[in-house]
Design a protein around this motif. Structure first.
Motif, PDB file in Angstrom:
ATOM      1  N   ASP A  78       0.477   4.576 -10.528  1.00 36.13           N
ATOM      2  CA  ASP A  78       0.313   3.588  -9.464  1.00 36.13           C
ATOM      3  C   ASP A  78       0.204   4.275  -8.104  1.00 36.13           C
ATOM      4  OD1 ASP A  78      -0.065   1.046  -8.564  1.00 36.13           O
ATOM      5  OD2 ASP A  78       2.056   0.629  -8.266  1.00 36.13           O
ATOM      6  N   SER A  79      -0.620   3.699  -7.224  1.00 39.57           N
ATOM      7  CA  SER A  79      -0.798   4.213  -5.874  1.00 39.57           C
ATOM      8  C   SER A  79      -1.372   3.093  -5.026  1.00 39.57           C
ATOM      9  CB  SER A  79      -1.739   5.422  -5.869  1.00 39.57           C
ATOM     10  OG  SER A  79      -3.035   5.042  -6.317  1.00 39.57           O
ATOM     11  N   VAL A  80      -1.540   3.350  -3.738  1.00 37.69           N
ATOM     12  CA  VAL A  80      -2.198   2.385  -2.869  1.00 37.69           C
ATOM     13  C   VAL A  80      -3.712   2.514  -3.056  1.00 37.69           C
ATOM     14  CG1 VAL A  80      -2.613   1.678  -0.491  1.00 37.69           C
ATOM     15  CG2 VAL A  80      -0.328   2.441  -1.187  1.00 37.69           C
ATOM     16  N   GLY A  81      -4.353   1.406  -3.368  1.00 34.92           N
ATOM     17  CA  GLY A  81      -5.804   1.417  -3.511  1.00 34.92           C
ATOM     18  C   GLY A  81      -6.512   1.273  -2.182  1.00 34.92           C
ATOM     19  N   SER A  82      -5.999   0.370  -1.321  1.00 33.46           N
ATOM     20  CA  SER A  82      -6.600   0.161  -0.009  1.00 33.46           C
ATOM     21  C   SER A  82      -5.602  -0.565   0.889  1.00 33.46           C
ATOM     22  CB  SER A  82      -7.891  -0.659  -0.112  1.00 33.46           C
ATOM     23  OG  SER A  82      -7.602  -1.981  -0.546  1.00 33.46           O
ATOM     24  N   ILE A  83      -5.785  -0.385   2.204  1.00 36.15           N
ATOM     25  CA  ILE A  83      -5.024  -1.133   3.210  1.00 36.15           C
ATOM     26  C   ILE A  83      -6.019  -1.582   4.269  1.00 36.15           C
ATOM     27  CG2 ILE A  83      -3.144  -1.130   4.880  1.00 36.15           C
ATOM     28  CD1 ILE A  83      -1.821   1.114   3.380  1.00 36.15           C
ATOM     29  N   THR A  84      -5.931  -2.854   4.671  1.00 33.93           N
ATOM     30  CA  THR A  84      -6.756  -3.373   5.757  1.00 33.93           C
ATOM     31  C   THR A  84      -5.881  -4.101   6.766  1.00 33.93           C
ATOM     32  OG1 THR A  84      -7.210  -5.417   4.546  1.00 33.93           O
ATOM     33  CG2 THR A  84      -8.811  -3.631   4.319  1.00 33.93           C
ATOM     34  N   VAL A  99      -1.562  -7.138   7.603  1.00 34.32           N
ATOM     35  CA  VAL A  99      -1.797  -5.842   6.987  1.00 34.32           C
ATOM     36  C   VAL A  99      -1.738  -6.072   5.483  1.00 34.32           C
ATOM     37  CG1 VAL A  99      -0.960  -3.484   6.685  1.00 34.32           C
ATOM     38  CG2 VAL A  99      -0.783  -4.598   8.922  1.00 34.32           C
ATOM     39  N   ASP A 100      -2.875  -5.936   4.802  1.00 35.41           N
ATOM     40  CA  ASP A 100      -2.942  -6.218   3.368  1.00 35.41           C
ATOM     41  C   ASP A 100      -2.986  -4.903   2.591  1.00 35.41           C
ATOM     42  OD1 ASP A 100      -3.019  -9.087   3.464  1.00 35.41           O
ATOM     43  OD2 ASP A 100      -5.048  -8.914   4.271  1.00 35.41           O
ATOM     44  N   ILE A 101      -1.932  -4.668   1.810  1.00 34.32           N
ATOM     45  CA  ILE A 101      -1.791  -3.453   1.013  1.00 34.32           C
ATOM     46  C   ILE A 101      -2.078  -3.809  -0.438  1.00 34.32           C
ATOM     47  CG2 ILE A 101      -0.222  -1.604   0.317  1.00 34.32           C
ATOM     48  CD1 ILE A 101       1.392  -2.251   2.888  1.00 34.32           C
ATOM     49  N   VAL A 102      -3.155  -3.246  -0.983  1.00 34.83           N
ATOM     50  CA  VAL A 102      -3.580  -3.539  -2.355  1.00 34.83           C
ATOM     51  C   VAL A 102      -3.287  -2.318  -3.216  1.00 34.83           C
ATOM     52  CG1 VAL A 102      -5.515  -4.142  -3.842  1.00 34.83           C
ATOM     53  CG2 VAL A 102      -5.370  -5.101  -1.525  1.00 34.83           C
ATOM     54  N   MET A 103      -2.491  -2.521  -4.262  1.00 27.64           N
ATOM     55  CA  MET A 103      -2.111  -1.428  -5.142  1.00 27.64           C
ATOM     56  C   MET A 103      -3.187  -1.185  -6.201  1.00 27.64           C
ATOM     57  SD  MET A 103       0.649  -0.759  -3.613  1.00 27.64           S
ATOM     58  CE  MET A 103       1.230   0.565  -4.680  1.00 27.64           C
ATOM     59  N   SER A 104      -3.196   0.047  -6.712  1.00 24.44           N
ATOM     60  CA  SER A 104      -4.174   0.441  -7.717  1.00 24.44           C
ATOM     61  C   SER A 104      -3.443   0.992  -8.930  1.00 24.44           C
ATOM     62  CB  SER A 104      -5.119   1.504  -7.148  1.00 24.44           C
ATOM     63  OG  SER A 104      -5.979   2.006  -8.133  1.00 24.44           O
ATOM     64  N   GLY A 105      -3.928   0.691 -10.133  1.00 22.04           N
ATOM     65  CA  GLY A 105      -3.289   1.201 -11.340  1.00 22.04           C
ATOM     66  C   GLY A 105      -2.340   0.187 -11.948  1.00 22.04           C
TER      67      GLY A 105
END
Length: 290
Positions: free
Chosen positions: A74-80, A114-120
Motif C-alpha cells: 500500500d502507498s499513496v496513489g495521488s493527492i490533489t 485535500v484528497d488523498i487516494v491510496m493505491s494497492g
C-alpha cells in the motif's frame, strides 16, 4: 513592519533642506506556518478540508501508513488540492511503517479539500497532516529529502540538511495497535499526533540550522519511519530607504536617529553625508534602535 523614525540635533531643531540621512531597512526572508489540518482513515482514502492564505505559498502533506494488511504494497496513489495534483517529495519505510511527504507549490487561496487516494491493497490504518506555509521560494522551495527508520525502539529520527532562516518539516510513522504519545524533540513544534488502525502518525516543524535532527520518542517498541525536508525562504525583498529632512551641521553637535519597529529580525543601517554612524542602544521589546 511599520518603522517610526526620528532625527534630532542637540538643540532639538530640524530643517527642511536637502536630504542628508538615509535609513536602510532590509526585508529579511521568513518562512511562516499558515495553517494545519489533519485526517485519518481505518484503511482507505482520506479527504481533509484545508484553508490556505498568504503569499509565496507552499503545501506539504505527510502521510503515515500501516502495511501489515497489505504485505507491503500500500502507498499513496495521488493527492490533489482543489483539483491540483501534488508531487511526491520522498518515502521512508521499515517493516509495516511507511511515511510519505508530498508538496504543492502556490496552492490556491481559500478552503478546499485535500484528497488523498491510496493505491494497492487497503492498509491497516492511515493518518495525514496538511500544512501550508508562506514566505517560501517558489522556484526552489525545498532542500533534499532526509529519511530514517528502524525495526524497533522507542525513538526515531532523521537528520535534515537545512540553514538559518529555513523551516524544517518532518513526519513519523510508528507501527503498533497501541495509541502512543509521540513526543517530538525539544526544539520541535508539534503539529499533529494521530492514531488510526495499527499506525501512529506525527508531524512537527523546527527552525532551520546547518543540520536539524527531527526526532520523536514513545513508550513502545516497533517498526518506525521518519521523513523530513527543509523549506527555503523566498528571496529577500528590496532594501527600503527612508530619507529624512536635514539641517546645516554645526560644530560640536550631536545628531541622534531613533528607529522603532515591530520586526526584531530586521537590522537597519544608517548612512548619510559621509558621516560615521554608531549604534548607541538596541532595546528588543519589540524593537527600538538609536
Amino acid at each position: 513592519y511599520h518603522p517610526v523614525i526620528m532625527a534630532r540635533n542637540d538643540g532639538g531643531s530640524t530643517a527642511n533642506t536637502s536630504p542628508l540621512i538615509t535609513v536602510n531597512l532590509p526585508v529579511p526572508p521568513a518562512v511562516q506556518v499558515d495553517a494545519t489540518s489533519t485526517g485519518t482513515s481505518a484503511n482507505g482514502n482520506i479527504s481533509i478540508s484545508h484553508t490556505t492564505s498568504g503569499t509565496n505559498r507552499l503545501m506539504l502533506v505527510g502521510v503515515s501508513i500501516n502495511l501489515s494488511a497489505t504485505g507491503g504494497t500500500d502507498s499513496v496513489g495521488s493527492i490533489t488540492y482543489n483539483g491540483a495534483p501534488l508531487s511526491l517529495v520522498g518515502v521512508s519505510v521499515n517493516g509495516d511503517a511507511r511515511v510519505e511527504i508530498w508538496k504543492l507549490v502556490n496552492p490556491d487561496v481559500g478552503t478546499f479539500n485535500v484528497d488523498i487516494v491510496m493505491s494497492g491493497v487497503p492498509s491497516d490504518g492511515n493518518t495525514a497532516g496538511v500544512m501550508t506555509f508562506t514566505g517560501v521560494d517558489q522556484t526552489t522551495p525545498l532542500g533534499a529529502f532526509a529519511s530514517g527508520n528502524g525495526a524497533s525502539g522507542g525513538s526515531g529520527s532523521a537528520t535534515v540538511s537545512s540553514a538559518v532562516n529555513e523551516l524544517v518539516f518532518g513526519t513519523i510513522s510508528v507501527d503498533d495497535d497501541a495509541d502512543y504519545d509521540l513526543v517530538p524533540g525539544g526544539a520541535q513544534a508539534e503539529r499533529w499526533d494521530l492514531k488510526a488502525g495499527g499506525i501512529n502518525g506525527g508531524g512537527s516543524t523546527a527552525a532551520g540550522a546547518a543540520s536539524v535532527v527531527m526526532s520523536w520518542t514513545w513508550s513502545g517498541s516497533d517498526s518506525w519511519a521518519v521523513g523530513g525536508v527543509s523549506i527555503k525562504p523566498a528571496p529577500a525583498g528590496p532594501v527600503t530607504s527612508l530619507t529624512l529632512p536635514s539641517w546645516t551641521p554645526q560644530s560640536n553637535e550631536l545628531l541622534l536617529v531613533g528607529i522603532s519597529m515591530r520586526d526584531e529580525t530586521i537590522v537597519p543601517s544608517v548612512s548619510g553625508n559621509g558621516l560615521t554612524w554608531t549604534l548607541v542602544a538596541d532595546r528588543d521589546n519589540d524593537r527600538g534602535e538609536m
